[in-house]
Write a protein that holds these residues in place. Structure first.
Motif, short mmCIF file in Angstrom:
data_model
loop_
_atom_site.label_atom_id
_atom_site.label_comp_id
_atom_site.label_asym_id
_atom_site.label_seq_id
_atom_site.Cartn_x
_atom_site.Cartn_y
_atom_site.Cartn_z
N VAL A 67 -8.71 -3.85 -3.02
CA VAL A 67 -9.41 -3.52 -1.85
C VAL A 67 -10.36 -4.60 -1.44
O VAL A 67 -10.51 -4.94 -0.20
N ILE A 68 -10.80 -5.17 -2.36
CA ILE A 68 -11.60 -6.53 -1.81
C ILE A 68 -10.64 -7.53 -1.06
O ILE A 68 -11.35 -7.97 -0.23
N SER A 69 -9.66 -7.76 -1.47
CA SER A 69 -8.48 -8.86 -0.68
C SER A 69 -8.21 -8.13 0.42
O SER A 69 -8.47 -9.09 1.48
N LEU A 70 -8.28 -6.79 0.70
CA LEU A 70 -7.90 -6.19 2.02
C LEU A 70 -8.97 -6.53 3.00
O LEU A 70 -8.80 -6.94 4.25
N VAL A 71 -10.08 -6.33 2.57
CA VAL A 71 -11.39 -6.31 3.14
C VAL A 71 -11.64 -7.82 3.51
O VAL A 71 -12.08 -8.11 4.80
N ALA A 72 -11.47 -8.64 2.61
CA ALA A 72 -11.48 -9.99 2.77
C ALA A 72 -10.56 -10.35 4.05
O ALA A 72 -11.05 -11.58 4.84
N SER A 73 -9.55 -10.01 3.97
CA SER A 73 -8.46 -10.54 4.86
C SER A 73 -8.93 -10.09 6.13
O SER A 73 -8.72 -11.00 7.17
N ARG A 74 -9.45 -8.96 6.30
CA ARG A 74 -9.92 -8.33 7.74
C ARG A 74 -11.23 -9.39 8.34
O ARG A 74 -11.13 -9.69 9.32
N ILE A 75 -11.93 -9.76 7.09
CA ILE A 75 -13.31 -10.33 7.67
C ILE A 75 -12.61 -11.94 7.99
O ILE A 75 -13.30 -12.33 9.14
N PHE A 76 -11.90 -12.53 7.02
CA PHE A 76 -11.79 -14.05 7.54
C PHE A 76 -10.62 -14.42 8.26
O PHE A 76 -10.38 -15.54 8.73
N MET A 77 -9.58 -13.12 8.25
CA MET A 77 -8.19 -13.68 9.14
C MET A 77 -8.40 -12.90 10.45
O MET A 77 -7.72 -12.95 11.38
N GLY A 78 -9.18 -11.73 10.49
CA GLY A 78 -9.40 -10.74 11.55
C GLY A 78 -8.26 -10.00 11.71
O GLY A 78 -8.01 -9.24 12.59
N LYS A 79 -7.38 -9.72 10.85
CA LYS A 79 -6.56 -8.84 10.44
C LYS A 79 -6.10 -8.43 9.14
O LYS A 79 -6.12 -9.13 8.39
N VAL A 80 -5.27 -7.52 9.14
CA VAL A 80 -4.59 -7.20 7.78
C VAL A 80 -3.23 -7.16 7.92
O VAL A 80 -2.58 -6.20 8.44
N PRO A 81 -2.50 -8.18 7.34
CA PRO A 81 -0.89 -7.90 7.58
C PRO A 81 -0.29 -6.68 7.14
O PRO A 81 -0.70 -5.98 6.02
N ILE A 82 0.58 -6.48 7.64
CA ILE A 82 1.37 -5.05 7.30
C ILE A 82 1.80 -4.82 6.01
O ILE A 82 1.55 -3.95 5.25
N MET A 83 2.68 -5.91 5.50
CA MET A 83 3.13 -5.73 3.97
C MET A 83 1.98 -5.65 3.04
O MET A 83 2.19 -4.75 2.15
N PRO A 84 0.98 -6.47 3.00
CA PRO A 84 -0.20 -6.33 2.07
C PRO A 84 -0.90 -4.87 2.25
O PRO A 84 -1.25 -4.34 1.05
N LEU A 85 -0.94 -4.71 3.35
CA LEU A 85 -1.61 -3.29 3.67
C LEU A 85 -0.69 -2.31 2.91
O LEU A 85 -1.41 -1.01 2.20
N VAL A 86 0.50 -2.15 3.34
CA VAL A 86 1.39 -0.95 2.68
C VAL A 86 1.45 -0.98 1.08
O VAL A 86 1.21 -0.09 0.56
N SER A 87 1.51 -2.43 0.66
CA SER A 87 1.51 -2.41 -0.67
C SER A 87 0.06 -2.15 -1.37
O SER A 87 0.14 -1.45 -2.38
N GLY A 88 -1.02 -2.26 -0.63
CA GLY A 88 -2.14 -2.02 -1.23
C GLY A 88 -2.49 -0.58 -1.32
O GLY A 88 -3.16 -0.04 -2.06
N VAL A 89 -1.95 0.13 -0.17
CA VAL A 89 -1.99 1.49 -0.18
C VAL A 89 -1.26 2.32 -1.58
O VAL A 89 -1.72 3.19 -2.04
N VAL A 90 -0.17 1.74 -1.49
CA VAL A 90 0.78 2.13 -2.72
C VAL A 90 0.09 1.86 -4.16
O VAL A 90 0.07 2.74 -5.01
N VAL A 91 -0.60 0.47 -4.27
CA VAL A 91 -1.22 0.34 -5.55
C VAL A 91 -2.53 1.37 -5.67
O VAL A 91 -2.51 1.83 -7.08
N LEU A 92 -3.22 1.60 -4.68
CA LEU A 92 -4.25 2.50 -4.85
C LEU A 92 -3.77 4.17 -5.23
O LEU A 92 -4.44 4.58 -6.07
N VAL A 93 -2.76 4.37 -4.60
CA VAL A 93 -2.27 5.84 -4.66
C VAL A 93 -1.62 5.81 -6.19
O VAL A 93 -1.87 6.82 -6.90
#
Length: 217
Positions: A67-93
Motif C-alpha cells: 500500500v505504501i509503495s502504491l501511494v508513493a508511486s502516485r506521489i512521486f511518479m504521478g501515476k500507478v503503473p497498471i501491473m503493480p496496481l493489479v499485483s497490489g490488489v491481488v496481494v491485499l485480497v
C-alpha cells in the motif's frame, strides 16, 4: 527552447525506471526479511503473534508495504503503473484471506493468479486480434503491428511460465525456499527475459510520426 525539452525528457526517463524498481523491490525485500526474522519479530512485538505464523506476519507487513509503495508511486511518479496496481490488489485480497482463514495457501497462490491473469489478458487479446501490450508500453517505444503481436505473444507465454513455476515451487518446497525464489529468482528471470526481447524491439521499431514530420519540415 527546442533543445531544453529533450534534456528534460531524458532526465525523467532515467529517474522513472529507478523509482519503479525501488517501489517494486521494496515490498518484496520487506516480505523476505520479515519471513526470515518472523519468529524474532513475534517475540519482539507480541501483537504480531495474532497473525499466526512467521509467513503470515511477513504477509501482513508485505500488504502494508505494498500500500505504501502504491501511494508513493502516485506521489512521486504521478501515476500507478497498471501491473503493480493489479499485483497490489491481488496481494491485499489474497493476503487478507490468508490471515483471516489462517491458510498460507492463498498468499502462495497470489503469483499464480496474477501471472495467470496477465497471460489470459494478453493471449486472449491476440485471439481477438488485439496486441494489448502496445496500449501499456506505447509511450516507452513504438513498434509496428507485427512487432507488438510477437512481443505480446512472448510476454503472454512468459507469464504462463511464471505461473507454472510458482505452482511447482510452493507445492513441492518449503516456505523459505518459496520466499527466496519469489524474491531472489523471479525478478532476475524477468529482467533477463526483458533484455532478451531487445533484438525483436530493435527489428520492429518505427520512427515516431512527430519525428517524421519534423524531418520533412
Amino acid at each position: 527552447m527546442s533543445d531544453s525539452s529533450p534534456k528534460k525528457l531524458t532526465t525523467e526517463q532515467k529517474e522513472e525506471p529507478f523509482l519503479k524498481l525501488v517501489f517494486e523491490l521494496g515490498p518484496l525485500m520487506i516480505f523476505f526479511f520479515a519471513n526470515l526474522r518472523g519468529e524474532w519479530l513475534m517475540r519482539a512485538f507480541p501483537a504480531l503473534s495474532a497473525f499466526g505464523t512467521p509467513l503470515l506476519v511477513a504477509t501482513a507487513l508485505f500488504m502494508a508495504a505494498t500500500v505504501i509503495s502504491l501511494v508513493a508511486s502516485r506521489i512521486f511518479m504521478g501515476k500507478v503503473p497498471i501491473m503493480p496496481l493489479v499485483s497490489g490488489v491481488v496481494v491485499l485480497v489474497f493476503g487478507a484471506l490468508s490471515i483471516w482463514l489462517q491458510d498460507e495457501t492463498f498468499i502462495k497462490m497470489k503469483p499464480t493468479i496474477v501471472n495467470g491473469l496477465f497471460a489470459a489478458v494478453l493471449l486472449g487479446g491476440l485471439v481477438f486480434g488485439r496486441s494489448l501490450l502496445g496500449y501499456v508500453f506505447h509511450s516507452a517505444f513504438r513498434l509496428d503491428d507485427e512487432g507488438w503481436r510477437k512481443l505480446t505473444l512472448r510476454w503472454g507465454l512468459f507469464f504462463v511460465f511464471l505461473a507454472i513455476i510458482n505452482e511447482v515451487v510452493w507445492r513441492n518446497f518449503s516456505d523459505d525456499v518459496w520466499v527466496n525464489f519469489k524474491v531472489w529468482a523471479t525478478m532476475p528471470i524477468t529482467i533477463a527475459f526483458t533484455l532478451a526481447q531487445m533484438p525483436l524491439i530493435m527489428r520492429h521499431s518505427v520512427e515516431p510520426i512527430g519525428e517524421e514530420k519534423k524531418d520533412e519540415g
